[in-house]
Motif scaffolding. Structure first.
Motif, short mmCIF file in Angstrom:
data_model
loop_
_atom_site.label_atom_id
_atom_site.label_comp_id
_atom_site.label_asym_id
_atom_site.label_seq_id
_atom_site.Cartn_x
_atom_site.Cartn_y
_atom_site.Cartn_z
N ASN A 200 0.83 -1.20 0.00
CA ASN A 200 0.00 0.00 0.00
C ASN A 200 0.87 1.26 0.00
O ASN A 200 0.59 2.22 -0.71
N ALA A 201 1.92 1.25 0.82
CA ALA A 201 2.80 2.41 0.89
C ALA A 201 3.49 2.67 -0.44
O ALA A 201 3.65 3.82 -0.86
N LEU A 202 3.88 1.59 -1.13
CA LEU A 202 4.51 1.76 -2.43
C LEU A 202 3.49 2.23 -3.46
O LEU A 202 3.80 3.07 -4.32
N SER A 203 2.26 1.73 -3.37
CA SER A 203 1.20 2.16 -4.28
C SER A 203 0.94 3.65 -4.15
O SER A 203 0.68 4.33 -5.16
N VAL A 204 1.01 4.18 -2.94
CA VAL A 204 0.82 5.62 -2.73
C VAL A 204 1.84 6.41 -3.55
O VAL A 204 1.50 7.40 -4.21
N ARG A 205 3.07 5.96 -3.54
CA ARG A 205 4.11 6.66 -4.29
C ARG A 205 3.87 6.57 -5.80
O ARG A 205 4.14 7.52 -6.54
N VAL A 206 3.35 5.42 -6.25
CA VAL A 206 3.00 5.27 -7.67
C VAL A 206 1.90 6.26 -8.05
O VAL A 206 1.99 6.97 -9.06
N GLU A 207 0.87 6.34 -7.23
CA GLU A 207 -0.26 7.21 -7.53
C GLU A 207 0.11 8.69 -7.46
O GLU A 207 -0.32 9.49 -8.30
N LEU A 208 0.91 9.05 -6.48
CA LEU A 208 1.30 10.46 -6.36
C LEU A 208 2.20 10.88 -7.52
O LEU A 208 2.15 12.03 -7.96
N GLN A 209 3.00 9.96 -8.02
CA GLN A 209 3.80 10.30 -9.20
C GLN A 209 2.89 10.55 -10.40
O GLN A 209 3.14 11.47 -11.20
N ALA A 210 1.82 9.76 -10.55
CA ALA A 210 0.88 10.00 -11.64
C ALA A 210 0.19 11.34 -11.48
O ALA A 210 -0.09 12.04 -12.47
N ASP A 211 -0.09 11.75 -10.24
CA ASP A 211 -0.63 13.08 -10.00
C ASP A 211 0.36 14.16 -10.42
O ASP A 211 -0.01 15.19 -11.00
N CYS A 212 1.63 13.93 -10.11
CA CYS A 212 2.67 14.89 -10.48
C CYS A 212 2.78 14.98 -12.00
O CYS A 212 2.94 16.08 -12.56
N TYR A 213 2.70 13.86 -12.68
CA TYR A 213 2.74 13.86 -14.15
C TYR A 213 1.54 14.61 -14.72
O TYR A 213 1.66 15.31 -15.73
N ALA A 214 0.39 14.47 -14.08
CA ALA A 214 -0.78 15.24 -14.51
C ALA A 214 -0.51 16.73 -14.35
O ALA A 214 -0.92 17.55 -15.18
N GLY A 215 0.20 17.09 -13.28
CA GLY A 215 0.57 18.48 -13.08
C GLY A 215 1.53 18.98 -14.15
O GLY A 215 1.43 20.14 -14.59
N ILE A 216 2.44 18.12 -14.60
CA ILE A 216 3.35 18.51 -15.69
C ILE A 216 2.55 18.80 -16.95
O ILE A 216 2.81 19.78 -17.66
N TRP A 217 1.57 17.93 -17.25
CA TRP A 217 0.72 18.21 -18.42
C TRP A 217 0.05 19.58 -18.27
O TRP A 217 0.02 20.38 -19.22
N ALA A 218 -0.48 19.86 -17.07
CA ALA A 218 -1.15 21.15 -16.84
C ALA A 218 -0.16 22.31 -17.01
O ALA A 218 -0.53 23.38 -17.49
#
Length: 293
Positions: A200-218
């Protein structure tokens, strides 16, 4: 967002009129969760993130149980209805952004396919219903979404706005980038030897990186003339904060259980989206080496 009149993507697979019928054992969300656990999983999967079946079963193409059948092929290309046109424009813009960024590193960007469905859909990661929410399947490199989800986003999750909707798609495309860069395969490999809490802890880091990538697109979208409007970024930040594990669990069961978080808290999701938006830098999205999230 001023999205009308912009380039649309042809990487759209419209299965909304396919009329899938279910056979066999049905959709398997996960084993041994209990009623409360299932409710929490479904609550979390209302919004962006890897399909819960993918997280539980892996990206190796294993089935989620049962099967969906149809004799009607999906149509390819951009549909005519406004909502499909909108996601097609956003998908096209993510294609331009990530092709440009990866090109700077001398790499190509294999574009994902966006699958529009209604009610139920088969994928290489298993079968899903609309209750699964938007998801990405690494086994077929496709993003899946039932567009009726956007009504839930605005209503049940109190995250209205077209840029909030764009953020949903950009997050899923972020998972595609992770798949191309080897993050998702490595995650799946690592979690096989981990405890549930560690996974679960590793999954959080995966998901937050995808959020960061969404921010790069923005970040890059905001550079374009007459595309982003005042208040759009705030819509995305509001959406990110509305779908943190802590918020969703409290809505689903009245309290939060931090050790079960697998997407990140509301504050973390908003923070990492902002990190990508403010920097526009892939290197700034290394959640796996961040001391604090």
């Amino acid at each position: 967002m001023r999205w009308r009149g912009r380039r649309t993507s042809d990487n759209i697979e419209d299965r909304r009129s396919a009329g899938y019928t279910r056979g066999g054992g049905g959709v398997r969300v996960g084993g041994g969760l209990g009623l409360t656990g299932v409710l929490v999983v479904l609550a979390i999967s209302w919004f962006t993130g890897i399909d819960p079946m993918t997280l539980l079963q892996g990206l190796d193409g294993s089935s989620g149980g049962g099967n969906y059948q149809t004799s009607e092929p999906a149509s390819r290309g951009t549909p005519d209805d406004p909502q499909a046109q909108f996601v097609s424009v956003i998908l096209a813009d993510t294609e331009d952004t990530w092709s440009h960024i990866l090109g700077q590193y001398g790499e190509n960007y294999p574009e994902p396919t966006l699958v529009l469905f209604s009610g139920a859909v088969p994928s290489a990661c298993g079968n899903a219903t609309s209750a699964t929410g938007p998801f990405y399947c690494g086994a077929d490199q496709k993003v899946y979404i039932d567009l009726s989800f956007y009504k839930q986003l605005a209503g049940q999750l109190n995250a209205p706005g077209d840029f909030a909707q764009a953020y949903v798609l950009a997050h899923e495309v972020g998972h595609h980038l992770q798949n191309l860069l080897g993050v998702l395969p490595e995650y799946q490999k690592a979690r096989r030897t981990m405890s549930e809490r560690e996974a679960n802890a590793l999954s959080v880091r995966v998901e937050l990186q995808a959020d960061c990538y969404a921010g790069i697109w923005a970040h890059y979208a905001a550079r374009k003339r007459d595309f982003i409007e005042d208040g759009d970024i705030e819509e995305a930040l509001n959406a990110a904060s509305r779908i943190g594990d802590d918020t969703l669990q409290k809505q689903a069961q009245g309290y939060a259980v931090p050790e079960t978080f697998n997407h990140g808290t509301s504050a973390q999701r908003a923070r990492w989206f902002r990190q990508g938006f403010e920097t526009g830098d892939l290197k700034a999205c290394n959640t796996f080496e961040a001391a604090t999230l």
